[in-house]
Design an enzyme around this catalytic site. Structure first.
Site, PDB file in Angstrom:
ATOM      1  N   ARG A  16     -11.736  -0.966  -2.225  1.00  0.00           N
ATOM      2  CA  ARG A  16     -11.750  -1.244  -3.665  1.00  0.00           C
ATOM      3  C   ARG A  16     -10.467  -1.922  -4.080  1.00  0.00           C
ATOM      4  O   ARG A  16      -9.494  -1.938  -3.344  1.00  0.00           O
ATOM      5  CB  ARG A  16     -11.921   0.057  -4.457  1.00  0.00           C
ATOM      6  CG  ARG A  16     -13.360   0.539  -4.471  1.00  0.00           C
ATOM      7  CD  ARG A  16     -13.471   1.809  -5.275  1.00  0.00           C
ATOM      8  NE  ARG A  16     -13.537   1.574  -6.699  1.00  0.00           N
ATOM      9  CZ  ARG A  16     -12.682   2.072  -7.580  1.00  0.00           C
ATOM     10  NH1 ARG A  16     -11.675   2.813  -7.189  1.00  0.00           N
ATOM     11  NH2 ARG A  16     -12.835   1.845  -8.870  1.00  0.00           N
TER      12      ARG A  16
ATOM     13  N   LYS B  26      -6.918  11.208   3.049  1.00  0.00           N
ATOM     14  CA  LYS B  26      -8.113  10.367   2.872  1.00  0.00           C
ATOM     15  C   LYS B  26      -8.901  10.247   4.177  1.00  0.00           C
ATOM     16  O   LYS B  26      -8.390   9.800   5.200  1.00  0.00           O
ATOM     17  CB  LYS B  26      -7.712   8.981   2.353  1.00  0.00           C
ATOM     18  CG  LYS B  26      -8.921   8.102   2.053  1.00  0.00           C
ATOM     19  CD  LYS B  26      -8.623   7.004   1.064  1.00  0.00           C
ATOM     20  CE  LYS B  26      -9.764   5.994   1.006  1.00  0.00           C
ATOM     21  NZ  LYS B  26      -9.685   5.052  -0.084  1.00  0.00           N
TER      22      LYS B  26
ATOM     23  N   ARG C 138      -4.742   8.559  -9.899  1.00  0.00           N
ATOM     24  CA  ARG C 138      -3.570   9.004  -9.152  1.00  0.00           C
ATOM     25  C   ARG C 138      -3.258  10.440  -9.597  1.00  0.00           C
ATOM     26  O   ARG C 138      -3.170  10.718 -10.782  1.00  0.00           O
ATOM     27  CB  ARG C 138      -2.410   8.082  -9.493  1.00  0.00           C
ATOM     28  CG  ARG C 138      -1.158   8.334  -8.744  1.00  0.00           C
ATOM     29  CD  ARG C 138      -0.180   7.240  -9.099  1.00  0.00           C
ATOM     30  NE  ARG C 138      -0.536   5.997  -8.466  1.00  0.00           N
ATOM     31  CZ  ARG C 138      -0.045   5.609  -7.285  1.00  0.00           C
ATOM     32  NH1 ARG C 138       0.794   6.377  -6.629  1.00  0.00           N
ATOM     33  NH2 ARG C 138      -0.397   4.453  -6.768  1.00  0.00           N
TER      34      ARG C 138
HETATM   35  C1  BTN Z   1     -12.038   2.193  -0.420  1.00  0.00           C
HETATM   36  O1  BTN Z   1     -11.626   3.310  -0.127  1.00  0.00           O
HETATM   37  O2  BTN Z   1     -11.342   1.389  -1.062  1.00  0.00           O
HETATM   38  C2  BTN Z   1     -13.446   1.817   0.007  1.00  0.00           C
HETATM   39  C3  BTN Z   1     -13.514   1.474   1.460  1.00  0.00           C
HETATM   40  C4  BTN Z   1     -14.876   0.996   1.891  1.00  0.00           C
HETATM   41  C5  BTN Z   1     -14.896   0.490   3.306  1.00  0.00           C
HETATM   42  C6  BTN Z   1     -16.286   0.200   3.798  1.00  0.00           C
HETATM   43  S1  BTN Z   1     -16.326  -0.005   5.561  1.00  0.00           S
HETATM   44  C7  BTN Z   1     -17.981  -0.568   5.460  1.00  0.00           C
HETATM   45  C8  BTN Z   1     -18.043  -1.480   4.260  1.00  0.00           C
HETATM   46  N1  BTN Z   1     -17.628  -2.826   4.602  1.00  0.00           N
HETATM   47  C9  BTN Z   1     -16.515  -3.185   3.961  1.00  0.00           C
HETATM   48  O3  BTN Z   1     -15.947  -4.299   4.069  1.00  0.00           O
HETATM   49  N2  BTN Z   1     -16.082  -2.201   3.170  1.00  0.00           N
HETATM   50  C10 BTN Z   1     -16.975  -1.038   3.247  1.00  0.00           C
END
Ligand code: BTN
Length: 240
Positions: A40, A102, A234
């Site tokens: 994100r 996380k 946060r």
């Molecule tokens: C986050 O924590 O910011 C979200 C992470 C999401 C990662 C997943 S991995 C599978 C899918 N493909 C991506 O490029 N992103 C999501």
């Protein structure tokens, strides 16, 4: 639902969006390695064979309200991986935490489709193996937790096999019921509940979520519902 596995791709979310734009139906696409994984807020997401990366692609009615979908997905994933509810917590709006660090995250992306449909892609990344002892931990602002700490036998394939039916069921229910039925499940795993938090410019005490998945922020202005959008939360009294 069709399943597709790739040894490598840029991002499973990109693959899934492209599949929907090409007129494809429901699909789960996973990859051993992403070379341009996305998180994100425009962040990069590292993923290799020490992690699980997959995306669920669905053409849905354009009018369907997706509020709270990332929270419901987080609940469904947490319930599969930690049915006792003791170790995995959810940090609004889309992070999974294991024992305070996380474990993974959820990135939902959409694309307009013809015939009043909208392509919805739910990308999920989970850390499987702990970081090596000499890894640079500074890249992990929220810490790093690994699923194998909870289940030493966890592999990418077996974990996806466990998650897929639960996600299918959740997505069917969500289309008729929305987030409401998940509100209680979220509150049981809510990492921020009762804590001082900062969300964008706002600060206050997190008081759970509304029936549409907004964060209820207890601030000087009273209880203010905050929707996720591109905001992250946060915790103010814990590091980071
Ligand atoms: C986050 O924590 O910011 C979200 C992470 C999401 C990662 C997943 S991995 C599978 C899918 N493909 C991506 O490029 N992103 C999501």
């Amino acid at each position: 639902m069709e399943r597709r596995h790739l040894a490598e791709c840029g991002s499973t979310n990109t693959e899934a969006l492209q599949h929907l734009r090409n007129g494809g139906g429901p699909l789960i696409v996973s990859a051993d390695r992403q070379t341009a994984g996305r998180g994100r807020m425009g962040r990069a997401w590292q993923s290799d064979d020490a992690s699980l990366a997959f995306s669920v692609a669905l053409p849905l009615p354009a009018a369907l309200d997706l509020s709270g979908l990332s929270l419901a997905v987080g609940c469904a994933v947490a319930d599969v991986l930690d049915p006792g509810g003791e170790r995995i917590r959810l940090k609004w709006p889309n992070d999974l935490f294991l024992d305070g660090a996380k474990l993974g995250g959820i990135l939902i992306e959409t694309a307009p489709l013809p015939d009043e449909k909208r392509g919805v892609v739910i990308g999920i990344g989970l850390n499987l193996r702990p970081l090596p002892a000499d890894a640079d931990r500074s890249a992990y602002a929220s810490g790093h937790a690994a699923l194998q700490t909870l289940d030493p036998a966890a592999t990418a394939g077996a974990t996806l096999d466990r998650l897929a039916p639960a996600l299918r069921a959740l997505l069917a229910d969500f289309q008729t019921l929305g987030f409401g039925p998940w509100q209680l499940a979220f509150s049981r795993r809510d990492l921020a509940a009762g804590q001082r938090v900062r969300v964008g410019e706002r600060t206050g005490v997190a008081r759970g979520v509304s029936t549409s998945g907004e964060l209820l922020l207890d601030s000087d202005a009273g209880i203010v519902p905050v929707s996720a959008g591109e905001l992250s939360l946060r915790l103010e009294n814990v590091s980071p």
